[in-house]
Design an enzyme around this catalytic site. Structure first.
Site, PDB file in Angstrom:
ATOM      1  N   LYS A  61      15.477   1.261  -1.141  1.00  0.00           N
ATOM      2  CA  LYS A  61      15.097   1.819  -1.973  1.00  0.00           C
ATOM      3  C   LYS A  61      14.603   3.410  -2.668  1.00  0.00           C
ATOM      4  CE  LYS A  61      11.544   1.100  -6.063  1.00  0.00           C
ATOM      5  NZ  LYS A  61      10.546   0.157  -6.749  1.00  0.00           N
ATOM      6  N   TYR A  66      11.143   1.370   1.693  1.00  0.00           N
ATOM      7  CA  TYR A  66      11.059   2.067  -0.184  1.00  0.00           C
ATOM      8  C   TYR A  66      10.509   3.621  -0.074  1.00  0.00           C
ATOM      9  CZ  TYR A  66       9.094   3.013  -4.859  1.00  0.00           C
ATOM     10  OH  TYR A  66       8.233   3.229  -5.824  1.00  0.00           O
TER      11      TYR A  66
END
Length: 309
Positions: free
Chosen positions: A165, A137
């Site tokens: 992400k 992420y």
């Protein structure tokens, strides 16, 4: 090698509800998970930033994951297990795996700002030890360090690192990563609702979404249209949701989305300190946006009903 996980579609970054004593309200949490599953989302992501993971104990963290898994029937649960301490992230990841999570979301280490080689070592250490699909992420506004394209490409070579992400706001970086990992078994997911449609246009496969907590059906319709290449419909839905996308980030996430969930009657707006309730100056605008979305929904339903007669 971990069991493959389809990272196509909409994965709400769930909120964690609290009662008057700031304890986790597990009944409301499970009801909310079921609401989102019924709305047609493709998976659930509890205990990330939107789930206030920073103020949960490790035991609470695992209990939230267990409760969401128990509540749903047919959608994967991707547990947020990141930390700026590799040992701590590994422990949380192992406990989430033992609880039955289908995948992991791992924020890059924050505050201590490792170099890119340190990021590779950090994510590989967890991927080597925990046999689950893992999403790294990138949110430099929170961590102070970006996961650069070379690093993402290197990580994509690991059989357990399944996705990235993207919440940097840098569409060029995102496009480069999707281009350079196109032949790999690797997905890029939007972490910024306002950029989901543009990201899909350059190769992303879906979104880990804040707005989907509030408008799951419309978010699913928008993402589904974009994935299908129907950009006229996707663009229309993006513009319908645009005011909500912007309003959900007028203050630190998850302050506005918790307020929106309360306005919609889905859970209390309570947050654990140091986060505080949405300010009055922004609440009125949020109420107006949510009311407008309800009006649009009713108008569409009425029109559809008329055409069926």
């Amino acid at each position: 090698m971990s069991t493959p996980l389809d990272l196509t579609g909409v994965f709400p970054a769930m909120c964690t509800p609290f009662d008057d004593d700031e304890r986790i309200d597990f009944d409301t949490l499970q009801t909310d998970a079921q609401r989102l599953e019924t709305a047609g989302v493709d998976g659930l992501v509890p205990v990330g930033s939107t789930g206030e993971s920073a103020t949960l104990t490790h035991d609470e963290h695992v209990r939230v994951v267990e409760a969401v898994i128990e509540a749903v029937d047919d959608v994967p649960v991707i547990a947020g297990t990141g930390s700026n301490n590799t040992r701590e992230a590994l422990e949380l990841s192992e406990r989430a795996a033992d609880a039955g999570a289908d995948g992991l979301l791992l924020i890059s280490p924050y505050y201590n700002k490792p170099e890119q080689r340190g990021l590779v070592d950090h994510f590989r250490a967890i991927a080597d030890a925990v046999d689950l699909p893992q999403i790294v992420y990138n949110v430099p506004s929170r961590t102070g360090r970006s996961i650069e394209p070379d690093t993402a490409v290197t990580l994509a070579e690991h059989e357990n690192i399944a996705g990235y992400k993207a919440a940097s706001g840098d569409l060029g970086l995102i496009g480069e990563i999707t281009e350079r990992t196109a032949e790999a078994d690797f997905s890029v997911l939007s972490g910024d609702d306002a950029l989901t449609v543009p990201m899909i246009s350059v190769g992303a496969t879906g979104t880990i979404s804040v707005a989907a907590n509030v408008e799951p059906e419309r978010t699913c319709a928008m993402v589904g249209a974009a994935i299908d290449g129907d950009y006229e419909r996707a663009r229309g839905l993006h513009h319908e949701l645009g005011p909500l996308f912007r309003q959900l980030f007028v203050e630190t996430n998850p302050i506005p989305v918790k307020e929106a969930m309360a306005i919609r009657g889905n859970m209390p707006a309570r947050l654990r300190p140091p986060l505080s309730r949405l300010s009055d100056e922004h609440r009125g605008d949020l109420e107006t946006i949510l009311a407008d979305l309800e009006t649009e929904r009713t108008s569409v339903a009425d029109a559809s009903s008329e055409s069926d007669r």
